[in-house]
Design a protein around this motif. Sequence first.
Motif, PDB file in Angstrom:
ATOM      1  N   TYR A  23       0.828  -1.203   0.000  1.00  0.00           N
ATOM      2  CA  TYR A  23       0.000   0.000   0.000  1.00  0.00           C
ATOM      3  C   TYR A  23       0.868   1.261   0.000  1.00  0.00           C
ATOM      4  O   TYR A  23       2.077   1.198   0.185  1.00  0.00           O
ATOM      5  CB  TYR A  23      -0.886   0.036   1.256  1.00  0.00           C
ATOM      6  CG  TYR A  23      -1.702  -1.198   1.494  1.00  0.00           C
ATOM      7  CD1 TYR A  23      -3.007  -1.294   1.020  1.00  0.00           C
ATOM      8  CD2 TYR A  23      -1.186  -2.280   2.214  1.00  0.00           C
ATOM      9  CE1 TYR A  23      -3.774  -2.430   1.244  1.00  0.00           C
ATOM     10  CE2 TYR A  23      -1.941  -3.417   2.435  1.00  0.00           C
ATOM     11  CZ  TYR A  23      -3.233  -3.495   1.951  1.00  0.00           C
ATOM     12  OH  TYR A  23      -3.985  -4.619   2.174  1.00  0.00           O
ATOM     13  N   ASN A  38     -10.263   7.441   5.708  1.00  0.00           N
ATOM     14  CA  ASN A  38     -11.370   6.615   5.200  1.00  0.00           C
ATOM     15  C   ASN A  38     -12.584   7.445   4.817  1.00  0.00           C
ATOM     16  O   ASN A  38     -13.502   6.942   4.160  1.00  0.00           O
ATOM     17  CB  ASN A  38     -11.743   5.551   6.235  1.00  0.00           C
ATOM     18  CG  ASN A  38     -11.022   4.243   5.997  1.00  0.00           C
ATOM     19  OD1 ASN A  38     -11.103   3.680   4.909  1.00  0.00           O
ATOM     20  ND2 ASN A  38     -10.302   3.760   7.004  1.00  0.00           N
ATOM     21  N   LYS A  40     -10.246   4.470   0.664  1.00  0.00           N
ATOM     22  CA  LYS A  40     -10.212   3.242   1.470  1.00  0.00           C
ATOM     23  C   LYS A  40      -8.830   3.069   2.075  1.00  0.00           C
ATOM     24  O   LYS A  40      -7.818   3.074   1.365  1.00  0.00           O
ATOM     25  CB  LYS A  40     -10.580   2.031   0.612  1.00  0.00           C
ATOM     26  CG  LYS A  40     -12.031   2.005   0.166  1.00  0.00           C
ATOM     27  CD  LYS A  40     -12.365   0.777  -0.645  1.00  0.00           C
ATOM     28  CE  LYS A  40     -12.662  -0.403   0.248  1.00  0.00           C
ATOM     29  NZ  LYS A  40     -13.184  -1.554  -0.532  1.00  0.00           N
ATOM     30  N   THR A  41      -8.800   2.925   3.376  1.00  0.00           N
ATOM     31  CA  THR A  41      -7.546   2.853   4.115  1.00  0.00           C
ATOM     32  C   THR A  41      -7.599   1.717   5.130  1.00  0.00           C
ATOM     33  O   THR A  41      -8.426   1.738   6.050  1.00  0.00           O
ATOM     34  CB  THR A  41      -7.273   4.183   4.852  1.00  0.00           C
ATOM     35  OG1 THR A  41      -7.262   5.261   3.903  1.00  0.00           O
ATOM     36  CG2 THR A  41      -5.941   4.139   5.583  1.00  0.00           C
ATOM     37  N   SER A  42      -6.741   0.722   4.977  1.00  0.00           N
ATOM     38  CA  SER A  42      -6.600  -0.311   6.002  1.00  0.00           C
ATOM     39  C   SER A  42      -5.775   0.281   7.139  1.00  0.00           C
ATOM     40  O   SER A  42      -5.005   1.223   6.941  1.00  0.00           O
ATOM     41  CB  SER A  42      -5.920  -1.550   5.424  1.00  0.00           C
ATOM     42  OG  SER A  42      -6.742  -2.164   4.445  1.00  0.00           O
ATOM     43  N   SER A  44      -7.911  -1.498  -0.684  1.00  0.00           N
ATOM     44  CA  SER A  44      -7.420  -0.269  -0.059  1.00  0.00           C
ATOM     45  C   SER A  44      -6.252   0.306  -0.858  1.00  0.00           C
ATOM     46  O   SER A  44      -5.416  -0.437  -1.373  1.00  0.00           O
ATOM     47  CB  SER A  44      -6.935  -0.536   1.372  1.00  0.00           C
ATOM     48  OG  SER A  44      -8.002  -0.869   2.219  1.00  0.00           O
TER      49      SER A  44
END
Length: 437
Positions: free
Chosen positions: A101, A124, A128-130, A144
Motif C-alpha cells: 500500500y 477513510n 479506502k484505508t486499512s 485499499s
Amino acid sequence: MTKYHFVGIKGSGMSSLAQIIYDLGYDVQGSDIEQHIFTEIALRNKGITILPFSADNIEEGLTVIQGNAFKDTHEEIARAHELGLKVIRYHDFLSEVINQYVSVAVTGAHGKTSTTGLLSHVMNGDKKTSFLIGDGTGMGLPQSEYFAFEACEYRRHFLSYAPDYAIITNIDFDHPDYFEDIDDVISAFQSMALNVKKGIIAWGDDPHLKQLDVNVPIYYYGFDSNKDVYADNIKITDKGTAFDVYIKGNFYGHFLTPQYGDHNILNTLAVLTISYLEDLDVDNIKEALLTFGGVKRRFNEKFTQNQVLVDDYAHHPREISATIETARKKYPQKEVVAIFQPHTFSRTKAFLQEFADVLSQADQTYLCDIFGSIREDRGDLSINNLLDLIENSQLLTEDNVEVLQKHDNAVLLFMGAGDIQKILKAYMKKIGVEHDF
C-alpha cells in the motif's frame, strides 16, 4: 490457503494485525494468557479462536506470527521450530503487509495510538484505508489504497518498516528497560527517519526532531506561523475545538474536531498534512473529522450523576499531563481526580519525580500498586516511594474504591497501561453502573 497462528494474540499490535489478516480472507487463530484483556473483545466478535498457551496448538501447515514479547524458548515457538514451520516476528510480518500500500507510519514517544486512530478514520472519509492501531483495533479493507499503522520504537522494531510517510509526534525518553538515555532514543528515530520514502510530518517544537538529517521533505507542524503547518484562530466550543489551518503559508481550511486539548489539535494537524500531501478531498476530510469518536482507552468517558469516569492509557508523565489538561479544558467547573497505576518498575523508577510533579497537577491523586509485565515482574521500589512524593495522595485498591464517591462533582481519570480497569470496574460496580468500556 495459509493458516496463521499468532503467539500472544491479545497484545495490542498482535490483535490488530490478526484482525487485518482475517479481514483479508485468511484463516486466523492465536494463543495467549487466559486472563481477560480488552483487546480480545474485537477478536472474539470476529470469531477468531483464542487458545490458552500450549505446545499442542502448533501443528503442521501453520505459519506462526511471534509476538515481540515472546522469546524463541517459548513452548509454542520452540515447537514451531522443531516442526520446521515458518516463524515470523510481528514487526517483520507487518512490514510485508504494508509494502502492498501507500503506507503512513505513526511513531513517537507519545500520541501514536490517538494519531493513528484519527488518521485512519479521517482518510477513510475519502479513500479506502486499512489500518493497525495500538489499541487492539485493526481492519483490512479489500482494494485499499492506503495503510495507516502505529510503529513502536521499543527495541527499535520500527526499523523493520520502510513507509512512504511517517508522522513523528515527539521524541522523549521512555522504555528505560531498553534505551540507555535520550541520545539512544534520538539515534533510533534518526535511523527510522532514513527509511521513509516520501516525507516526514513532525512536531515543530520538539528540539530533537529539529535535528533530523534525512533525504525527504520534513513538514513541521505546531501553533506558530513560522511552522510549515499551523493552527490559528483556535476556539473552544461546546461541540469541540475549532481552528483554521495553514500549510506552507496558504489557508487550507477551517476545521472542527469534537476533541479538546492542545495535543489533539497537534494530532489533527499531522493528519491533515497527510491529506494535503495526498490531495484528498478537503470537504470529505472535514466531514470525517467531525465524527471521530476517539480510540480505545484514550479519554473514553462514562457519565454517572455529576461524575465523569474516564478510562485512559496514559502511563508516562507527558501523557498524564495531556490527559489532565484535556479534563480541565473540557470540564472547567469540575474537580479533576487522578487515579493512576504505574506500569513497570523500571519506568516508575526512571520517572519517579516526574510522575509526582505531574500528578500533583490534579486536585486529588489516588495511586494503585505498580503493574509489572511479562518482561519485568519485580523491582527495587514500591508504590510507597511515589506516595511519599505527592502531598494530596493515598493508596487505592479494589477494596476501598468507595472513597471516590466523595468527589461528587468531578472528572475521575483512571490512568495506566496495566490492569487499572479492574479498579474502574470495581468502582462502577460499587455505584451500580454498568461497565461497558
